[in-house]
Design a protein around this motif. Structure first.
Motif, PDB file in Angstrom:
ATOM      1  N   ILE A   1       7.490   0.764   4.760  1.00  0.00           N
ATOM      2  CA  ILE A   1       8.697   0.325   3.823  1.00  0.00           C
ATOM      3  C   ILE A   1       9.109   2.056   3.730  1.00  0.00           C
ATOM      4  CG2 ILE A   1       7.351  -0.060   1.792  1.00  0.00           C
ATOM      5  CD1 ILE A   1      10.169  -1.559   0.990  1.00  0.00           C
ATOM      6  N   ALA A   2      10.200   2.439   3.701  1.00  0.00           N
ATOM      7  CA  ALA A   2      10.364   3.725   3.551  1.00  0.00           C
ATOM      8  C   ALA A   2      11.581   3.650   2.451  1.00  0.00           C
ATOM      9  CB  ALA A   2      10.931   4.596   4.663  1.00  0.00           C
TER      10      ALA A   2
ATOM     11  N   LEU B   1       0.800  -1.179  -0.179  1.00  0.00           N
ATOM     12  CA  LEU B   1      -0.004  -0.136   0.145  1.00  0.00           C
ATOM     13  C   LEU B   1       0.573   1.371   0.068  1.00  0.00           C
ATOM     14  CD1 LEU B   1      -2.803   1.305   0.574  1.00  0.00           C
ATOM     15  CD2 LEU B   1      -2.322   1.331   2.815  1.00  0.00           C
ATOM     16  N   LYS B   2       0.898   1.924  -0.903  1.00  0.00           N
ATOM     17  CA  LYS B   2       1.585   3.326  -0.866  1.00  0.00           C
ATOM     18  C   LYS B   2       0.299   4.324  -0.344  1.00  0.00           C
ATOM     19  CE  LYS B   2       4.574   6.169  -3.268  1.00  0.00           C
ATOM     20  NZ  LYS B   2       5.615   6.396  -4.433  1.00  0.00           N
TER      21      LYS B   2
ATOM     22  N   ASP C   1       4.281   1.596   2.169  1.00  0.00           N
ATOM     23  CA  ASP C   1       5.174   2.597   1.452  1.00  0.00           C
ATOM     24  C   ASP C   1       4.749   4.100   2.071  1.00  0.00           C
ATOM     25  OD1 ASP C   1       6.590   4.225   0.230  1.00  0.00           O
ATOM     26  OD2 ASP C   1       6.777   2.807  -1.473  1.00  0.00           O
TER      27      ASP C   1
END
Lengths: 985, 275, 168
Positions: B31-32, B9-10, B53
């Motif tokens: 997550i970066a 998922l952004k 993200d």
């Protein structure tokens, strides 16, 4: 630097490489760039986390049921389709590319999953449930020969798979007559010149014809083709083995892809589909080949002036868990060169080849040289130190003298050419040894730690394909038939438009073969090198090839380029005759110049090259008498000097012998133990130089790999066989920041044995540099026991004064001592002792206290099985755990031993719990434990995960205390316990 | 080396990210920059079921100067901080440590908060955050809490981050007047994880030394000034208290020796900078 | 953006070396695999898949990135540059590529694409980079063939030629 020696021609000049335009623009054609046939399946491999274990069962049902999975192949299925690989010595062992009933090293394949893509294949690999019964492992090569060592192959009865003794001259007399016997024990570690591109294989099987087609980034030698064909059970002509145009480095390592050719080919046959497998980096570090590690005792009989009159070698070679072809070649490749660059006539050698629970070994740049020269040149340095002589003088005194070439060594090598004393003096003068010694003296005067090391080395190239038979006795060799030679082959062809194509059975991995061959041919035919099309990959179904084909033992310049020269010469003679008849001159009066064949006497009398070249295609009737055609010439060349080992075990193990003399100055940081290379000088005599920049490229490349071996790189194993260098953050390849530029010097003594006078040059620094740096460190620190890699931590042991003890706290118990985790703790729990005792034996309690337990099953009164999820941070895995109670002393003490095994690895440990009554409702729970972890987690995360195991163990005892305390005096107990876990924090 | 399956998922906003993570609980991960998490995914050491993200969330991509602190959002890449023009003035210790964080090619993607979240005991950013007594703002849905660095790092890759929580930002106290800072590190190769790293902060009254690479988390201790007679003993006690262990790259003793040497050197340098 | 579910392929679109590309990828697909096996741009190489070797280095929106540590879905909408985009339109080598050829800055060529991408970025941002800066920048790459000396020399020569070219 080298001057262009053939000012007229291209050879000898550093022209830009024809390979580069494609490689610089992303148009390389490495194996994973070639695409795969439609319908290709992708493989992933399930590997052993254990160094030594029986395979109890493999349950692949869940993996097979996963959508997209075509097959899961175990040792049983592969075994049904293949045969054991040939082993290079006479011994009752089998050698399979996949485990059959036992695993013998961490990373050994146990199952191969084949699926629609690699992602799914890895999903399925996670679902393969393998049960092991672990066995004691043996890792240390000296321990492996002890009578009580765990035995890997029951049929052998021990771990020594080959033992031979050799005697040349009269070593006993020399030792008894010499005033000094000086010896040294050394070990050479495991390392690998690991390339940046990993292995890759694409295989197909045609059931109609019973043929295999295998594409692999294999590097040769193609003697391995025979091993693979026999293992696949087909005639040689039913195995097509071919290689991609480009290969991303090899340095010997890609010889080791061959067991995977067998596995992937068998998978293609089993599934009826093409199968592709590309090794990943973790697989590569854990399970591809490496150099052998070796333990050596070497002694010299020495005169007062440093003259060495005899050498005695005792070598124990560690080939890992299986003796894979062509091992034990690492040990015997150097057999003719056991006296190095020295004239020593009396030699005794005792060789043992040993199997241990480590990855099988194979080709690796330097191949046997680093191991031999580390012992020999350390010894020379020790002789100088012991007799208080200058090491340079000891080297000078023993070098093979000028004018002695070709020189036959005591063990049978024929040193082809050179002038070692002269090359050494040039190196001393041009490299600035005097200035370097002054630098050392000045540094030492300032209290800095500085040392100078040296090494003199003979670099063999073009292996005799028969040298490995030295491992057999003369009688065994006689029975098996002689083996010798080193066939090289080149084909040159002319197309109907007059274009020139060259084809060689070599497999370059960046060495610029295409450029050098174009230079050779262009010079001979008077053409532009850019017009010559060179193909340098191998297709056994179509090309001329033989067992020595491939790219190894630095054979390109001396053998492959030489064969190309012979092929173009042969074609040239024919073309001259064709042209002569048209120019009305004698063939010898024709010369090749500027794209024309020209009458020497009259440059106006000329005919274009393409016209002469095309004649065979378009108008064969016009060819001169006696010329059949000029379409294609293939030349096989094998040097006469490479004969089979003699009845006296003398062996000319290689055709060419370069000479190297290195020296360096190093400074050691007194605070940190870091080694800084102040200056490194390397002198090379590699015969005639064909392309100076490529020669220097080979030297610097080899130098940096050797620098890695000296200071950074090691395939490290724990005592239990766990592999510890599983990532590139643990296997430390030098970067730009760690690497000095060496000073490269040259001396040219053309080889009389090769068509172009060239010798190999690629491997020398891997032989000379590790020991040169080691000698410099020994000089700096005044020590004689030097073990690679020379990490700052190791060096620091010689630097620091005794350590101040802590005053306010106990010394931690879990301090030193290998990878075992040791710890202790205690907690006061508000519960009666009997209650706690009962809890320890109760599955329900265990379920509550075993960290992450999903279920606990009581198998017997003293054996429990559990299914647990353990994790640290985001690293989580599910494990099967077993806990066994022993030495029960109710209700006071019990030993808990157990292990957990899952996809991420395994852990096992033992803890002793004692319960002491403090009061009717208060018990002191004290424990000590010892634990270790292995498998994937140890390989890739050893740095992080040792501590994690400690956390998990702590959690168990915390939970036990919490459970026992029943919340009574919870908080206090918890914080107390927490502070005690891990001791003293 | 391919990751196990996960959803992705952004997030467009902080609330969307926080909501998704809270819902996923233990199975969700932010997550970066991916420089710590992706290797673990590729090796299948971690198998989250959802990655969120956060690099599309503008408000997380800011470096904010506050009264006494510099606040760095969870989306700020290390390279961005390194290039920030206020860095050497406000955060000289961070400026000294950043070049030691990986390589240019990883700093260009890796985030400051990502390194903090990963809590590698050898990592430089958790170390300087601890040395400076920085704080971490954690968010669970709409609730935020601030934890001090010394309470945040619990052990090997273990932090006070609860399932469903995410790091929203970290805050570094600004450089104080007449305070000196220094950073020293020894690794095997350039850019490697530290065998020992020392971050020193010295002001008029005290000397603070934080050590990474030895214990299972960054450890900090207040010591006498290096000029003081009891300094060596105090530093030695600290070196032992870190409970060093042998590993592939260095012995426990070597680590203690480096703590004593780098510890002294870095504190002396910090004291000089102050003067 | 909607949640992309595992086990299904989703369309990913971005600009590769100035041209729009698109393909299907599961959320977990690495950018390396997407570039190489979905788009067919095989110039970017895979050496370690854990971010150490640097062979897979590309530029994403101008910034250097290990494409093995990047998901394909993360590149959605981005400007991605790879080694295939370095040469001129008529395939003439860029000054950096030409310097590698002239200085024998490559042997097997496998690590080269990542190194070129890193140096391309460095020399754009720091045209007057010193040899020391170049060495430090290159320390994020592993090369096993050259011993690095020729690579550093190539980079220094490229920097010089770019500076001279821009002054001309």
């Amino acid at each position: 630097m080298v001057q262009a020696r053939d000012a007229e021609g291209f050879l000898g000049r550093s022209i830009p490489r024809f390979e580069d335009a494609a490689l610089l623009t992303g148009r390389g054609r490495y194996i994973d760039d070639l695409g795969a046939p439609p319908g290709t399946l992708h493989a992933a491999i399930v590997r052993s986390p254990h160094a030594h274990a029986e395979l109890v069962s493999i349950d692949a049902d869940a993996a097979r049921a996963l959508p997209g999975v075509a097959a899961v192949l175990t040792g049983e299925e592969i075994g049904a389709l293949t045969r054991s690989m040939v082993v290079g010595v006479k011994a009752p062992v089998e050698c399979w590319p996949i485990a059959r009933d036992r695993v013998r090293y961490v990373g050994e394949p146990v199952a191969m999953v084949v699926a629609t893509d690699r992602y799914v294949a890895e999903d399925a690999a996670d679902l393969v449930d393998v049960r092991y019964r672990t066995l004691p492992a043996v890792v240390d090569v000296r321990a492996a020969v002890e009578p009580d060592a765990p035995v890997l192959h029951d049929g052998l009865g021990g771990n020594v798979i080959s033992e031979r003794s050799f005697r040349y001259g009269d070593p006993e007399a020399a030792f008894s007559e010499a005033p000094h016997t000086i010896g040294i024990d050394v070990t050479y570690p495991r390392n690998a010149c690991t390339p940046i591109e990993t292995y890759g294989v694409v295989a197909e099987y045609d059931p109609g014809e019973g043929t295999y087609d295998v594409l692999a980034n294999f590097q040769g030698p193609f003697s391995i083709h025979a091993v693979v064909a026999r293992s696949l059970g087909v005639a040689g002509n039913k195995l097509r083995l071919h290689t991609p145009r480009d290969s991303g480095g090899s340095f010997g390592i890609k010889q080791g892809v061959f067991p995977y050719m067998i596995l992937v080919a068998a998978a293609a046959r089993a599934t009826g589909r093409p199968v592709k497998w590309v090794e990943d980096r973790l697989e590569h570090l854990t399970a591809s080949v490496s150099a052998t590690n070796r333990a050596t005792r070497i002694e010299a009989a020495v005169e007062d002036d440093g003259t060495i009159t005899a050498l005695s070698w005792d070598q124990i070679e560690d080939c890992g868990a299986h003796l894979r072809a062509p091992e034990p070649a690492t040990l015997y490749r150097m057999h003719g060169n056991m006296t190095g660059a020295y004239a020593i006539r009396n030699v005794a050698i005792h060789n043992r080849v040993v199997l241990t629970n480590k990855t099988p070994t194979g080709l690796n740049r330097g191949f046997g040289g680093p191991q031999v020269y580390f012992a020999l040149e350390r010894l020379v340095f020790e002789i100088a130190r012991t007799l208080k002589l200058d090491p340079l003088d000891v080297i000078r005194r023993n070098l093979v003298p000028s004018g002695a070439f070709p020189y036959k060594t005591a063990t049978g090598a024929l040193l082809d050419s050179g002038d070692y004393p002269a090359a050494l003096e040039v190196a001393v003068a041009d490299g600035g040894l005097t200035e370097l010694i002054a630098r050392r003296d000045a540094a030492r005067a300032e209290g800095r730690i500085y040392g100078i090391g040296m090494a003199a080395v003979v670099e063999p190239s073009v292996s005799n394909m028969g040298y490995i038979t030295t491992v057999l006795t003369a009688e065994e060799r006689a029975r098996a038939g002689p083996k010798n030679g080193a066939q090289a082959v080149a084909t040159i062809g002319l197309d109907p438009l007059g274009g020139v194509s060259v084809k060689v059975a070599s497999v370059p991995q960046g060495q610029g073969h295409r450029t050098v061959l174009a230079q050779i041919v262009a010079d001979e035919l008077g053409l532009d090198p850019a017009a010559i099309r060179v193909t340098a990959d191998v297709d056994t179904a179509r090309d001329a090839w033989s067992i020595a084909s491939g790219n190894y033992s630095s054979r390109f310049a001396p053998a492959v380029a030489g064969a190309t020269k012979l092929a173009v010469d042969r074609l040239k003679e024919k073309l001259k005759r064709v042209a002569a008849s048209q120019l009305n001159v004698q063939p010898d009066d024709v010369t090749f110049k500027g794209g024309k064949l020209v009458a020497k006497a009259n440059p106006e009398n000329a005919i274009s090259f393409s016209r002469v070249a095309a004649a065979s295609h378009w108008a064969p009737a016009t060819l001169a008498d006696g010329v059949d055609h000029t379409i294609q010439e293939t030349v096989f060349w094998t040097p006469d000097e490479l004969v089979a080992p003699t009845a006296d075990d003398e062996v000319n193990s290689s055709l060419c012998h370069g000479f190297i003399f290195d020296y360096c100055g190093v400074e050691i940081d007194r605070d940190t133990g870091e080694v800084r290379i102040d200056r490194y000088v390397t002198m090379h005599d590699c015969g005639r130089i064909l392309h100076p920049a490529m020669v220097d490229g080979q030297v610097t490349g080899g130098f940096v790999q050797a620098l890695g071996a000296a200071l950074y790189e090691e395939y490290a194993y724990a005592e239990d066989g766990s592999f510890l260098s599983g990532t590139l953050a643990d296997y430390l390849i030098p970067t730009t920041m760690e690497v000095p530029d060496p000073v490269i010097l040259h001396f040219e003594s053309p080889s009389p044995f090769t068509p172009l006078g060239a010798k190999g040059v690629g491997e020398g620094n891997c032989m000379s540099t590790p020991v040169c740096i080691a000698n410099a460190v020994a000089d700096a620190l005044g020590i004689s026991d030097v073990t690679l890699p020379l990490t700052p931590s190791k060096i620091s042991e010689h630097l620091y004064a005794p350590e101040p003890e802590p005053k306010e706290q106990p010394k931690p118990v879990a301090d030193e001592g290998g990878r075992k985790l040791r710890g202790e703790g205690e907690a006061v729990v508000a519960a009666p002792r009997q209650k706690i005792w009962d809890m320890l034996l109760d599955p329900e309690t265990l379920k509550a206290v075993v960290p992450g337990a999903h279920s606990v099953e009581k198998v017997s009164d003293t054996l429990f099985r559990a299914d647990v999820t353990l994790g640290v941070g985001p690293v989580k895995g599910r494990y099967r755990a077993e806990i066994e109670l022993s030495d029960l002393d109710p209700p006071e003490a019990v030993t808990l031993s157990g292990g957990a095994e899952g996809g991420l690895g395994f852990g096992r440990g033992t803890g002793r719990v004692t319960l002491t009554e403090r009061g009717p409702n208060e018990t002191l729970v004290a424990y000590t434990y010892e634990a270790e972890i292995g498998g994937k987690v140890a390989s890739v995360g050893g740095r992080l995960l040792d501590g994690a195991a400690r956390v998990v163990i702590g959690q168990f005892f915390q939970a036990l205390a919490r459970q026992a305390g029943g919340g009574g005096s919870g908080g206090g107990v918890m914080s107390r316990l927490k502070s005690l876990i891990g001791g003293g924090k | 080396m391919k990751p196990a399956p996960f959803d992705y998922l952004k997030a467009d906003s902080l609330s969307e990210a926080a909501e998704a993570l809270a819902e996923a609980g233990e199975d969700g991960r932010v997550i970066a920059g991916g420089q710590s998490l992706m290797p673990m995914l590729n090796m299948r050491l971690a198998k989250p079921s959802l990655l969120v993200d956060i690099m599309g969330v503008d408000e997380l991509g800011r470096i904010a100067e506050e009264k006494d602190t510099i606040r760095i959002g969870a989306g700020v890449r290390q390279a961005k901080l390194q290039a920030w023009d206020g860095l050497s003035r406000h955060l000289p210790l961070v400026a000294a440590a950043l070049p030691w964080v990986g390589h240019a090619q990883t700093r260009s993607r890796g985030t400051v908060c990502g390194s903090v979240a990963h809590a590698d005991p050898s990592a430089e950013l958790p170390l300087v955050l601890t040395a400076l007594k920085g704080g971490i703002v954690l968010r669970a849905r709409r609730r935020t809490r601030t934890v001090s660095a010394s309470d945040f790092f619990l052990g090997m890759m273990a932090t006070d981050l609860k399932p469903g929580e995410m790091i929203e930002s970290v805050s570094f106290p600004k450089a104080a007047p007449s305070t000196g800072y220094a950073f020293r590190e020894i690794g095997r190769r350039h850019g490697d994880f530290a065998i020992v790293a020392c971050a020193a902060v010295v002001d008029a009254s005290e000397a603070r030394l934080a050590v990474g690479g030895v214990a299972d988390r960054p450890m900090v201790r207040t010591l006498p000034l290096p000029v003081s007679g009891d300094f060596d003993d105090a530093l030695n006690e600290f070196a032992w208290a870190l409970n060093a262990r042998d590993d592939l790259h260095a012995s426990a003793r070597y680590r203690r020796e480096l703590v004593r040497r780098l510890g002294r050197q870095s504190l002396e340098e910090a004291a000089r900078c102050r003067a | 953006m909607p949640r992309l579910t595992s086990g299904r392929r989703h369309t990913v679109r971005f600009t590769l070396n100035g041209r729009p590309v698109s393909g299907e990828a599961e959320p977990r697909m690495l950018l390396t695999d997407f570039l190489r096996h979905v788009i067919g741009a095989t110039g970017t190489h895979v050496g370690c898949e854990h971010g150490v070797c640097g062979a897979c280095t590309v530029r994403i929106d101008g910034a250097l990135a290990r494409s093995c540590l990047t998901l394909a879905v993360q590149a959605e909408g981005a400007d991605v540059r790879t080694v295939e985009g370095l040469a001129g339109a008529d395939d003439t080598l860029s000054p950096l590529q030409e310097a590698f050829r002239q200085n024998f800055g490559l042997q097997c060529g496998f690590c080269t694409p990542g190194i070129l991408m890193s140096l391309d970025a460095l020399l754009q941002e720091t045209p007057d980079a010193s040899e020391e800066e170049i060495r430090e920048h290159l320390s994020g790459h592993l090369c096993r063939c050259t011993g690095y000396g020729p690579i550093v020399r190539a980079a220094v020569a490229a920097a010089r030629s770019l500076r001279e070219g821009s002054h001309a």
